[in-house]
Design a protein around this motif. Structure first.
Motif, PDB file in Angstrom:
ATOM      1  N   ARG A 260       0.847  -1.197   0.000  1.00  0.00           N
ATOM      2  CA  ARG A 260       0.000   0.000   0.000  1.00  0.00           C
ATOM      3  C   ARG A 260       0.880   1.243   0.000  1.00  0.00           C
ATOM      4  O   ARG A 260       1.952   1.248   0.583  1.00  0.00           O
ATOM      5  N   ASP A 261       0.383   2.269  -0.651  1.00  0.00           N
ATOM      6  CA  ASP A 261       1.085   3.546  -0.601  1.00  0.00           C
ATOM      7  C   ASP A 261       0.896   4.162   0.772  1.00  0.00           C
ATOM      8  O   ASP A 261      -0.150   4.025   1.388  1.00  0.00           O
ATOM      9  N   GLY A 262       1.931   4.841   1.239  1.00  0.00           N
ATOM     10  CA  GLY A 262       1.837   5.490   2.546  1.00  0.00           C
ATOM     11  C   GLY A 262       0.956   6.722   2.484  1.00  0.00           C
ATOM     12  O   GLY A 262       0.905   7.425   1.471  1.00  0.00           O
ATOM     13  N   ARG A 263       0.246   6.966   3.551  1.00  0.00           N
ATOM     14  CA  ARG A 263      -0.610   8.138   3.639  1.00  0.00           C
ATOM     15  C   ARG A 263      -0.356   8.848   4.951  1.00  0.00           C
ATOM     16  O   ARG A 263      -0.120   8.202   5.967  1.00  0.00           O
ATOM     17  N   VAL A 264      -0.422  10.143   4.897  1.00  0.00           N
ATOM     18  CA  VAL A 264      -0.294  10.950   6.106  1.00  0.00           C
ATOM     19  C   VAL A 264      -1.530  11.831   6.185  1.00  0.00           C
ATOM     20  O   VAL A 264      -1.855  12.542   5.239  1.00  0.00           O
ATOM     21  N   HIS A 265      -2.216  11.752   7.293  1.00  0.00           N
ATOM     22  CA  HIS A 265      -3.378  12.602   7.508  1.00  0.00           C
ATOM     23  C   HIS A 265      -2.963  13.734   8.434  1.00  0.00           C
ATOM     24  O   HIS A 265      -2.433  13.489   9.518  1.00  0.00           O
ATOM     25  N   VAL A 266      -3.195  14.950   7.970  1.00  0.00           N
ATOM     26  CA  VAL A 266      -2.805  16.118   8.743  1.00  0.00           C
ATOM     27  C   VAL A 266      -4.053  16.771   9.305  1.00  0.00           C
ATOM     28  O   VAL A 266      -4.994  17.073   8.581  1.00  0.00           O
ATOM     29  N   GLY A 267      -4.061  16.968  10.597  1.00  0.00           N
ATOM     30  CA  GLY A 267      -5.165  17.657  11.254  1.00  0.00           C
ATOM     31  C   GLY A 267      -4.599  18.747  12.153  1.00  0.00           C
ATOM     32  O   GLY A 267      -3.513  18.612  12.709  1.00  0.00           O
ATOM     33  N   PHE A 268      -5.302  19.817  12.265  1.00  0.00           N
ATOM     34  CA  PHE A 268      -4.825  20.914  13.101  1.00  0.00           C
ATOM     35  C   PHE A 268      -6.020  21.725  13.574  1.00  0.00           C
ATOM     36  O   PHE A 268      -7.060  21.761  12.929  1.00  0.00           O
ATOM     37  N   PRO A 269      -5.862  22.388  14.713  1.00  0.00           N
ATOM     38  CA  PRO A 269      -6.945  23.257  15.166  1.00  0.00           C
ATOM     39  C   PRO A 269      -7.007  24.499  14.282  1.00  0.00           C
ATOM     40  O   PRO A 269      -5.989  24.974  13.790  1.00  0.00           O
ATOM     41  N   THR A 270      -8.198  25.000  14.051  1.00  0.00           N
ATOM     42  CA  THR A 270      -8.352  26.143  13.139  1.00  0.00           C
ATOM     43  C   THR A 270      -8.214  27.492  13.839  1.00  0.00           C
ATOM     44  O   THR A 270      -8.065  28.507  13.166  1.00  0.00           O
ATOM     45  N   GLU A 271      -8.227  27.513  15.171  1.00  0.00           N
ATOM     46  CA  GLU A 271      -8.182  28.790  15.883  1.00  0.00           C
ATOM     47  C   GLU A 271      -6.852  29.507  15.688  1.00  0.00           C
ATOM     48  O   GLU A 271      -6.807  30.703  15.409  1.00  0.00           O
ATOM     49  N   ARG A 272      -5.742  28.801  15.844  1.00  0.00           N
ATOM     50  CA  ARG A 272      -4.424  29.449  15.755  1.00  0.00           C
ATOM     51  C   ARG A 272      -4.135  30.004  14.365  1.00  0.00           C
ATOM     52  O   ARG A 272      -3.739  31.156  14.244  1.00  0.00           O
ATOM     53  N   PRO A 273      -4.309  29.220  13.284  1.00  0.00           N
ATOM     54  CA  PRO A 273      -4.081  29.810  11.958  1.00  0.00           C
ATOM     55  C   PRO A 273      -5.016  30.993  11.681  1.00  0.00           C
ATOM     56  O   PRO A 273      -4.601  31.972  11.064  1.00  0.00           O
ATOM     57  N   ALA A 274      -6.253  30.902  12.146  1.00  0.00           N
ATOM     58  CA  ALA A 274      -7.190  32.014  11.933  1.00  0.00           C
ATOM     59  C   ALA A 274      -6.703  33.253  12.673  1.00  0.00           C
ATOM     60  O   ALA A 274      -6.818  34.378  12.164  1.00  0.00           O
ATOM     61  N   ALA A 275      -6.155  33.069  13.862  1.00  0.00           N
ATOM     62  CA  ALA A 275      -5.631  34.214  14.622  1.00  0.00           C
ATOM     63  C   ALA A 275      -4.430  34.839  13.921  1.00  0.00           C
ATOM     64  O   ALA A 275      -4.179  36.037  14.060  1.00  0.00           O
TER      65      ALA A 275
END
Length: 113
Positions: A79-94
């Protein structure tokens, strides 16, 4: 004439070796099940993670391709490797960074959506 009826407790007393063997088998089965549960999905029985196993397969494949009679090796089930990226939206929005810019950043570096 006395007729003897079958009973588990009487049989257990008469054949202690068989009972000890069955208890040992039961303990080993339970330990095996517990080990499989503790192992989880992060690796296989030899301690490889999926990425580590893939690296090992690639290494063995390269070594086998150096042999004179081998010209091609197909790896099945890879299988090809996958990376799922998750982050909180408050900091980038700030910081004034929108969702579109965040989603575009990995793609700019060649990651598939």
């Amino acid at each position: 004439m006395m007729v003897r009826r079958f009973g588990l407790s009487g049989s257990a007393v008469d054949s202690r070796f068989l009972v000890a063997f069955l208890v040992l088998v039961l303990v080993l089965v339970l330990e095996g099940v517990a080990s499989c549960i503790a192992l989880g999905w992060s690796g296989d029985a030899d301690g490889f993670t999926r990425l580590g196993l893939r690296d090992r397969v690639d290494e063995v494949r390269k070594r086998l391709l150096q042999l004179p009679d081998i010209s091609k090796i197909d790896v099945l089930g890879a299988r090809d490797g996958r990376v799922h990226v998750g982050f909180p939206t408050e900091r980038p929005a700030a910081l004034g960074i929108g969702r579109a810019a965040l989603a575009a950043a990995p793609r700019a570096r060649g990651a598939a959506p």
